[in-house]
Every structure is written in C-alpha cells, then in structure tokens.
Write a protein that holds these residues in place. Structure first.
Motif, PDB file in Angstrom:
ATOM      1  N   HIS A  50      -1.543  21.376  -3.963  1.00 41.46           N
ATOM      2  CA  HIS A  50      -1.124  21.981  -5.227  1.00 41.46           C
ATOM      3  C   HIS A  50       0.269  22.588  -5.169  1.00 41.46           C
ATOM      4  O   HIS A  50       0.974  22.604  -6.169  1.00 41.46           O
ATOM      5  CB  HIS A  50      -2.153  23.032  -5.674  1.00 41.46           C
ATOM      6  CG  HIS A  50      -3.470  22.424  -6.035  1.00 41.46           C
ATOM      7  ND1 HIS A  50      -4.469  22.236  -5.101  1.00 41.46           N
ATOM      8  CD2 HIS A  50      -3.945  21.939  -7.199  1.00 41.46           C
ATOM      9  CE1 HIS A  50      -5.504  21.669  -5.696  1.00 41.46           C
ATOM     10  NE2 HIS A  50      -5.218  21.472  -6.961  1.00 41.46           N
ATOM     11  N   THR A  51       0.678  23.073  -4.016  1.00 44.09           N
ATOM     12  CA  THR A  51       2.010  23.673  -3.883  1.00 44.09           C
ATOM     13  C   THR A  51       2.971  22.782  -3.118  1.00 44.09           C
ATOM     14  O   THR A  51       4.097  23.181  -2.848  1.00 44.09           O
ATOM     15  CB  THR A  51       1.920  25.043  -3.167  1.00 44.09           C
ATOM     16  OG1 THR A  51       1.345  24.846  -1.872  1.00 44.09           O
ATOM     17  CG2 THR A  51       1.061  26.016  -3.974  1.00 44.09           C
ATOM     18  N   ASN A  52       2.552  21.558  -2.797  1.00 46.06           N
ATOM     19  CA  ASN A  52       3.417  20.625  -2.087  1.00 46.06           C
ATOM     20  C   ASN A  52       4.587  20.230  -2.981  1.00 46.06           C
ATOM     21  O   ASN A  52       4.416  19.990  -4.168  1.00 46.06           O
ATOM     22  CB  ASN A  52       2.613  19.384  -1.686  1.00 46.06           C
ATOM     23  CG  ASN A  52       3.361  18.465  -0.765  1.00 46.06           C
ATOM     24  OD1 ASN A  52       4.455  18.011  -1.068  1.00 46.06           O
ATOM     25  ND2 ASN A  52       2.751  18.157   0.358  1.00 46.06           N
ATOM     26  N   LYS A  53       5.769  20.150  -2.416  1.00 46.26           N
ATOM     27  CA  LYS A  53       6.963  19.857  -3.202  1.00 46.26           C
ATOM     28  C   LYS A  53       7.147  18.368  -3.490  1.00 46.26           C
ATOM     29  O   LYS A  53       7.979  17.989  -4.309  1.00 46.26           O
ATOM     30  CB  LYS A  53       8.197  20.397  -2.488  1.00 46.26           C
ATOM     31  CG  LYS A  53       8.238  21.905  -2.393  1.00 46.26           C
ATOM     32  CD  LYS A  53       9.542  22.354  -1.779  1.00 46.26           C
ATOM     33  CE  LYS A  53       9.662  23.808  -1.460  1.00 46.26           C
ATOM     34  NZ  LYS A  53       9.145  24.777  -2.298  1.00 46.26           N
ATOM     35  N   THR A  54       6.392  17.497  -2.812  1.00 45.80           N
ATOM     36  CA  THR A  54       6.577  16.059  -2.973  1.00 45.80           C
ATOM     37  C   THR A  54       5.353  15.359  -3.560  1.00 45.80           C
ATOM     38  O   THR A  54       5.462  14.627  -4.524  1.00 45.80           O
ATOM     39  CB  THR A  54       6.910  15.407  -1.609  1.00 45.80           C
ATOM     40  OG1 THR A  54       8.056  16.047  -1.073  1.00 45.80           O
ATOM     41  CG2 THR A  54       7.195  13.932  -1.766  1.00 45.80           C
ATOM     42  N   ALA A  55       4.194  15.574  -2.939  1.00 50.22           N
ATOM     43  CA  ALA A  55       3.007  14.824  -3.333  1.00 50.22           C
ATOM     44  C   ALA A  55       1.772  15.713  -3.337  1.00 50.22           C
ATOM     45  O   ALA A  55       1.667  16.648  -2.555  1.00 50.22           O
ATOM     46  CB  ALA A  55       2.780  13.662  -2.368  1.00 50.22           C
ATOM     47  N   ARG A  56       0.875  15.391  -4.241  1.00 50.95           N
ATOM     48  CA  ARG A  56      -0.434  16.036  -4.272  1.00 50.95           C
ATOM     49  C   ARG A  56      -1.476  14.971  -3.955  1.00 50.95           C
ATOM     50  O   ARG A  56      -1.184  13.783  -4.005  1.00 50.95           O
ATOM     51  CB  ARG A  56      -0.683  16.656  -5.648  1.00 50.95           C
ATOM     52  CG  ARG A  56       0.327  17.747  -5.966  1.00 50.95           C
ATOM     53  CD  ARG A  56       0.129  18.347  -7.328  1.00 50.95           C
ATOM     54  NE  ARG A  56       0.499  17.383  -8.369  1.00 50.95           N
ATOM     55  CZ  ARG A  56       0.255  17.562  -9.667  1.00 50.95           C
ATOM     56  NH1 ARG A  56      -0.357  18.660 -10.079  1.00 50.95           N
ATOM     57  NH2 ARG A  56       0.619  16.661 -10.545  1.00 50.95           N
ATOM     58  N   THR A  57      -2.678  15.407  -3.663  1.00 50.29           N
ATOM     59  CA  THR A  57      -3.718  14.492  -3.199  1.00 50.29           C
ATOM     60  C   THR A  57      -4.943  14.532  -4.103  1.00 50.29           C
ATOM     61  O   THR A  57      -5.368  15.596  -4.539  1.00 50.29           O
ATOM     62  CB  THR A  57      -4.164  14.873  -1.768  1.00 50.29           C
ATOM     63  OG1 THR A  57      -3.024  14.884  -0.928  1.00 50.29           O
ATOM     64  CG2 THR A  57      -5.188  13.915  -1.234  1.00 50.29           C
ATOM     65  N   VAL A  58      -5.500  13.342  -4.325  1.00 50.77           N
ATOM     66  CA  VAL A  58      -6.823  13.209  -4.919  1.00 50.77           C
ATOM     67  C   VAL A  58      -7.675  12.560  -3.828  1.00 50.77           C
ATOM     68  O   VAL A  58      -7.365  11.454  -3.377  1.00 50.77           O
ATOM     69  CB  VAL A  58      -6.807  12.325  -6.180  1.00 50.77           C
ATOM     70  CG1 VAL A  58      -8.205  12.225  -6.769  1.00 50.77           C
ATOM     71  CG2 VAL A  58      -5.824  12.858  -7.211  1.00 50.77           C
ATOM     72  N   ALA A  59      -8.706  13.267  -3.370  1.00 51.49           N
ATOM     73  CA  ALA A  59      -9.572  12.754  -2.307  1.00 51.49           C
ATOM     74  C   ALA A  59     -10.900  12.288  -2.903  1.00 51.49           C
ATOM     75  O   ALA A  59     -11.457  12.952  -3.778  1.00 51.49           O
ATOM     76  CB  ALA A  59      -9.822  13.830  -1.259  1.00 51.49           C
ATOM     77  N   PHE A  60     -11.361  11.146  -2.412  1.00 47.82           N
ATOM     78  CA  PHE A  60     -12.640  10.588  -2.838  1.00 47.82           C
ATOM     79  C   PHE A  60     -13.531  10.423  -1.622  1.00 47.82           C
ATOM     80  O   PHE A  60     -13.122   9.847  -0.621  1.00 47.82           O
ATOM     81  CB  PHE A  60     -12.443   9.223  -3.511  1.00 47.82           C
ATOM     82  CG  PHE A  60     -11.623   9.290  -4.763  1.00 47.82           C
ATOM     83  CD1 PHE A  60     -12.178   9.731  -5.955  1.00 47.82           C
ATOM     84  CD2 PHE A  60     -10.283   8.935  -4.740  1.00 47.82           C
ATOM     85  CE1 PHE A  60     -11.417   9.800  -7.113  1.00 47.82           C
ATOM     86  CE2 PHE A  60      -9.514   8.994  -5.892  1.00 47.82           C
ATOM     87  CZ  PHE A  60     -10.082   9.432  -7.083  1.00 47.82           C
ATOM     88  N   ARG A  61     -14.758  10.925  -1.731  1.00 44.92           N
ATOM     89  CA  ARG A  61     -15.739  10.797  -0.656  1.00 44.92           C
ATOM     90  C   ARG A  61     -16.782   9.738  -1.058  1.00 44.92           C
ATOM     91  O   ARG A  61     -16.896   9.382  -2.225  1.00 44.92           O
ATOM     92  CB  ARG A  61     -16.417  12.140  -0.400  1.00 44.92           C
ATOM     93  CG  ARG A  61     -15.404  13.191   0.046  1.00 44.92           C
ATOM     94  CD  ARG A  61     -16.028  14.490   0.502  1.00 44.92           C
ATOM     95  NE  ARG A  61     -15.028  15.492   0.805  1.00 44.92           N
ATOM     96  CZ  ARG A  61     -14.148  15.472   1.782  1.00 44.92           C
ATOM     97  NH1 ARG A  61     -14.100  14.450   2.583  1.00 44.92           N
ATOM     98  NH2 ARG A  61     -13.286  16.450   1.981  1.00 44.92           N
ATOM     99  N   GLU A  62     -17.511   9.294  -0.080  1.00 43.40           N
ATOM    100  CA  GLU A  62     -18.519   8.270  -0.334  1.00 43.40           C
ATOM    101  C   GLU A  62     -19.459   8.714  -1.445  1.00 43.40           C
ATOM    102  O   GLU A  62     -19.951   9.854  -1.452  1.00 43.40           O
ATOM    103  CB  GLU A  62     -19.316   7.997   0.951  1.00 43.40           C
ATOM    104  CG  GLU A  62     -20.271   6.847   0.833  1.00 43.40           C
ATOM    105  CD  GLU A  62     -20.903   6.448   2.157  1.00 43.40           C
ATOM    106  OE1 GLU A  62     -21.593   5.425   2.187  1.00 43.40           O
ATOM    107  OE2 GLU A  62     -20.720   7.175   3.166  1.00 43.40           O
TER     108      GLU A  62
END
Length: 131
Positions: free
Chosen positions: A87-99
């Motif tokens: 959320h505070t990353n200056k370049t990229a944010r992540t969407v994580a998917f679990r099984e």
C-alpha cells in the motif's frame, strides 16, 4: 483471444501446480482482453510481465499464493479493496491469490484499464509528479 503469447510465459505457467496455472492463465487472459496491444515478456530472468507503454503487471507464483504486481505507483484507485500488500510502495502494489480464491475480474480489469490509460498518458511517474 487474438494476442501474441510469449512461449517463455507459457513455460513459466506450465511449471506451476494446477491451481496456480489456472490463476495465472485467468490473469493473463484478462490483461490481454483489457487491451489488444498488451505485450508479454520475461523480465528478471523468469518473471512474466505484461506491458503497454510501460509495465502493467507481473506474475510471481509463491509457495502458497500467486502475486500480481500492479505497476501503478499507487495512483490507481482500489475501490474494491483488492490490493493485499504494498500500500505504501512507491512503484508497485500486490494482489495475492491463494488456492480456492476467486479472481475479481471486474476489479482487476478496472485497475488494468486505469494503469494502461496512465501509461499512455506518460506513465505514473509523470502523472504523480504533476500532483
């Protein structure tokens, strides 16, 4: 789908467990469906990236989840709350998917469209600098 797929991305996806393959293929198809000009490549030796006038997203399978890195400099709205990290990353944010988790195609597609629009307007760095 009428897009050019990089066989190195196929190789990356094919080596994953079936549930991760399914998520990666769904995200891959979604980003290509968002804009027919999206290209795919491999960066950082093995990581699939989707690009159009700049990075849109990248895939990275981990032991118990698949990360979709959204290269937006944190400026694309997330009204559906799908961002899981960075959320505070200056370049990229992540969407994580679990099984077993569903991919929210509507929300992810909205973010892809916004990132592509920002890329075409000069990129998030330029847009963020204009604030």
């Amino acid at each position: 789908m009428d897009c050019t797929k990089d066989p190195r991305v196929d190789h990356y996806i094919d080596a994953l467990p079936p549930w991760q393959q399914a998520i990666c293929r769904q995200v891959r198809d979604l980003v290509h469906a968002t804009d027919p000009d999206v290209a795919e490549t491999i960066k950082r030796t093995v990581q699939p990236y989707f690009v159009l006038d700049g990075n849109i997203c990248a895939l990275l399978a981990a032991k118990d989840h698949v990360n979709v890195f959204m290269y937006d400099g944190g400026i694309v709205p997330d009204p559906h709350g799908i961002i899981t990290a960075g959320h505070t990353n200056k370049t990229a944010r992540t969407v994580a998917f679990r099984e077993g988790e569903a991919v929210n195609e509507e929300a992810l597609g909205e973010m892809f469209r916004a990132i592509i629009a920002n890329n075409r307007a000069g990129g998030w760095r330029k847009l963020k600098g204009a604030e």
